[in-house]
Motif scaffolding. Structure first.
Motif, PDB file in Angstrom:
ATOM      1  N   GLY A   1       1.178  93.815   3.140  1.00 29.08           N
ATOM      2  CA  GLY A   1       1.591  94.619   1.997  1.00 29.08           C
ATOM      3  C   GLY A   1       0.353  94.821   1.140  1.00 29.08           C
ATOM      4  O   GLY A   1      -0.710  94.273   1.432  1.00 29.08           O
ATOM      5  N   ARG A   2       0.482  95.617   0.082  1.00 35.01           N
ATOM      6  CA  ARG A   2      -0.714  95.834  -0.748  1.00 35.01           C
ATOM      7  C   ARG A   2      -0.340  96.112  -2.192  1.00 35.01           C
ATOM      8  O   ARG A   2       0.751  96.598  -2.510  1.00 35.01           O
ATOM      9  CB  ARG A   2      -1.563  96.921  -0.121  1.00 35.01           C
ATOM     10  N   PHE A   3      -1.270  95.792  -3.074  1.00 35.93           N
ATOM     11  CA  PHE A   3      -1.162  96.156  -4.480  1.00 35.93           C
ATOM     12  C   PHE A   3      -2.381  97.020  -4.767  1.00 35.93           C
ATOM     13  O   PHE A   3      -3.487  96.662  -4.376  1.00 35.93           O
ATOM     14  CB  PHE A   3      -1.153  94.895  -5.343  1.00 35.93           C
TER      15      PHE A   3
ATOM     16  N   VAL B   1      -5.413  93.618  -1.805  1.00 35.15           N
ATOM     17  CA  VAL B   1      -5.629  94.306  -3.081  1.00 35.15           C
ATOM     18  C   VAL B   1      -6.623  95.439  -2.843  1.00 35.15           C
ATOM     19  O   VAL B   1      -7.682  95.234  -2.251  1.00 35.15           O
ATOM     20  CB  VAL B   1      -6.149  93.339  -4.170  1.00 35.15           C
ATOM     21  N   ARG B   2      -6.202  96.620  -3.286  1.00 32.40           N
ATOM     22  CA  ARG B   2      -7.054  97.811  -3.160  1.00 32.40           C
ATOM     23  C   ARG B   2      -7.228  98.421  -4.548  1.00 32.40           C
ATOM     24  O   ARG B   2      -6.225  98.602  -5.260  1.00 32.40           O
ATOM     25  CB  ARG B   2      -6.353  98.823  -2.245  1.00 32.40           C
ATOM     26  N   LEU B   3      -8.451  98.708  -4.931  1.00 34.48           N
ATOM     27  CA  LEU B   3      -8.680  99.321  -6.238  1.00 34.48           C
ATOM     28  C   LEU B   3      -8.807 100.831  -6.061  1.00 34.48           C
ATOM     29  O   LEU B   3      -9.663 101.306  -5.301  1.00 34.48           O
ATOM     30  CB  LEU B   3      -9.930  98.726  -6.879  1.00 34.48           C
ATOM     31  N   ASP B   4      -7.927 101.547  -6.705  1.00 32.78           N
ATOM     32  CA  ASP B   4      -7.908 103.016  -6.605  1.00 32.78           C
ATOM     33  C   ASP B   4      -8.877 103.572  -7.650  1.00 32.78           C
ATOM     34  O   ASP B   4      -8.484 103.947  -8.756  1.00 32.78           O
ATOM     35  CB  ASP B   4      -6.482 103.541  -6.823  1.00 32.78           C
ATOM     36  N   ASP B   5     -10.139 103.605  -7.278  1.00 33.30           N
ATOM     37  CA  ASP B   5     -11.204 103.877  -8.258  1.00 33.30           C
ATOM     38  C   ASP B   5     -11.887 105.227  -8.056  1.00 33.30           C
ATOM     39  O   ASP B   5     -13.042 105.390  -8.447  1.00 33.30           O
ATOM     40  CB  ASP B   5     -12.253 102.748  -8.170  1.00 33.30           C
TER      41      ASP B   5
HETATM   42  N1  GLU Z   1      -3.367 103.342  -8.240  1.00 36.15           N
HETATM   43  C1  GLU Z   1      -2.171 104.042  -8.572  1.00 36.15           C
HETATM   44  C2  GLU Z   1      -1.544 103.424  -9.778  1.00 36.15           C
HETATM   45  O1  GLU Z   1      -1.965 102.356 -10.188  1.00 36.15           O
HETATM   46  C3  GLU Z   1      -1.215 104.122  -7.421  1.00 36.15           C
HETATM   47  C4  GLU Z   1      -0.688 102.861  -6.947  1.00 36.15           C
HETATM   48  C5  GLU Z   1       0.152 102.937  -5.657  1.00 36.15           C
HETATM   49  O2  GLU Z   1       0.161 103.948  -4.954  1.00 36.15           O
HETATM   50  O3  GLU Z   1       0.758 101.916  -5.420  1.00 36.15           O
HETATM   51  O4  GLU Z   1      -0.652 103.989 -10.365  1.00 36.15           O
END
Ligand code: GLU
Length: 304
Positions: A10-12, A44-48
Motif C-alpha cells: 500500500g502507499r501514502f 511513502v511517496r512524496l508527490d513533489d
Molecule cells: N499527493 C496528493 C495529495 O496529497 C495525492 C495523494 C493520493 O493520490 O493519495 O493530495
C-alpha cells in the motif's frame, strides 16, 4: 525502516506542501493499517512535482511526523520528481496510440463548460506553449471501492478530455499518480474520499497504458463545521508531535476502532499493532467526522 516485503504494498502519497495535520494523519493511518492488516509493505511517496507549491522543510516535517506516530514505512522514500523518465515514457505511449492532443485553451476560454469542448482536438502534433490532453471517447470506468462501493463513471460525459501534461511542462497529477499507482508493486490505494473524483481518470489512464489497477478504498474525511475538509486553508494546525498517542486514538475512532481509542498511554507501536489486528476497510464508517476545534469564530461558511 523495517525490511522489504515482496508481496505488494500500500502507499501514502503526501504532497510536501506543508506539515501533516489530523486529516492527513487519518489517511496515513488508514493506509498503514490496511497494508499491515494484510501483511503488505507500506511505502511513502512524496508527490513533489509542483515545485512552486512545495514548502522548504515540509518533506522532513512529514517524515518526522510519521515516525513520531510509529508509522514506519518500508523501503526508501520515493519522490515523483525522480520518476520523470517513467512519465515521459507514458506520455510517448499515449501519443503513439493517438490519444493525445495539444491544447492552448485558456482558463477563461473554458469557463462555463462542464467538460472540455473539444476545441484543440485536431492538434495532434506537439506544439509549443500548450498542454497535452488525453482524448476521452465513450468510456465508462467502473471499479469497486472497498469503502464507498461500486463506482461507475461515464468519463466522456462527466469529465471529458483532460490534461496529462500541463502547459508549464509539469506532468499532471492524474498521469503521475496513474503511473506510480499502476506499478505492479502497489496493490492497494487507501486515501481520502476527497480524491475519489480523480480515481476514474487514473483508472482510465492505467487501462490506456496496460498497467494493473490497484484495489481502492477511499476513507471518510475530517471536516469543519461548514463541512469542508480539514486542510491548511481551513486552519487545521500541524500535528502536535508531543501527543502522538492522543492523535492516533482520535483517528482510530474515526476508522471504526473506538474501543482502542480508550487504551491507556504508552508508545504508539503497540497501539498500531493492535489496531492492525482489528482493522478492516469494510468496517470503516462511510460518513465524514466533524471536528470543530480548529474553526475560527465568525469564519465564513459556518452553518447556523
Ligand atoms: N499527493 C496528493 C495529495 O496529497 C495525492 C495523494 C493520493 O493520490 O493519495 O493530495
Amino acid at each position: 525502516m523495517s525490511r522489504d516485503r515482496p508481496s505488494g504494498a500500500g502507499r501514502f502519497a503526501p504532497s510536501p506542501t506543508g506539515p501533516l495535520h489530523l486529516g492527513s494523519l487519518l489517511a496515513a493511518t488508514a493506509s498503514y493499517l490496511d497494508a499491515r492488516a494484510q501483511g503488505l509493505a507500506w511505502r511513502v511517496r512524496l508527490d513533489d512535482l509542483d515545485r512552486a507549491r512545495n514548502q522548504p522543510g515540509a518533506e522532513r516535517e512529514i517524515l518526522t511526523a510519521l515516525e513520531s506516530h510509529g508509522l514506519g514505512w518500508d523501503g526508501p522514500v520515493v519522490r515523483q520528481s525522480e520518476h520523470q523518465g517513467r512519465y515521459r515514457a507514458a506520455l510517448d505511449r499515449l501519443a503513439a496510440d493517438g490519444r493525445l492532443f495539444y491544447c492552448r485553451c485558456s482558463r477563461s476560454r473554458l469557463a462555463g463548460h462542464r467538460t472540455y469542448p473539444g476545441t484543440c482536438r485536431a492538434h495532434t502534433r506537439p506544439r509549443r506553449d500548450s498542454a497535452a490532453r488525453v482524448r476521452v471517447e465513450q468510456t465508462v470506468v467502473e471499479f469497486q471501492d472497498e469503502i464507498q462501493g461500486v463506482q461507475r463513471h461515464d468519463l466522456a460525459r462527466e469529465t471529458g478530455d483532460f490534461v496529462v501534461l500541463r502547459r508549464d511542462g509539469i506532468v499532471a497529477y492524474q498521469l503521475a499518480t496513474a503511473v506510480d499507482d499502476g506499478d505492479p508493486g502497489i496493490i492497494r490505494v487507501v486515501r481520502g474520499r476527497d480524491l475519489l473524483e480523480n480515481t476514474p481518470r487514473q483508472v482510465f489512464l492505467m487501462q490506456c497504458l496496460d498497467l494493473p489497477v490497484p484495489v481502492y478504498a477511499h476513507v471518510p474525511l475530517l471536516v469543519n463545521a461548514a463541512g469542508q475538509k480539514l486542510s491548511k486553508q481551513t486552519h487545521a494546525p500541524p500535528l502536535d508531535l508531543s501527543r502522538p498517542r492522543e492523535n492516533l486514538r482520535r483517528v482510530l475512532s474515526v476508522l471504526g476502532l473506538a474501543a482502542l481509542a480508550e487504551d491507556p498511554p504508552g508508545s504508539c507501536e503497540p497501539l498500531l499493532a493492535e489496531a492492525a489486528r482489528r482493522f478492516s476497510v469494510a468496517a470503516v464508517p462511510r460518513g465524514d467526522t466533524t471536528v470543530t476545534e480548529f474553526d475560527r469564530p465568525g469564519a465564513s461558511g459556518h452553518r447556523e
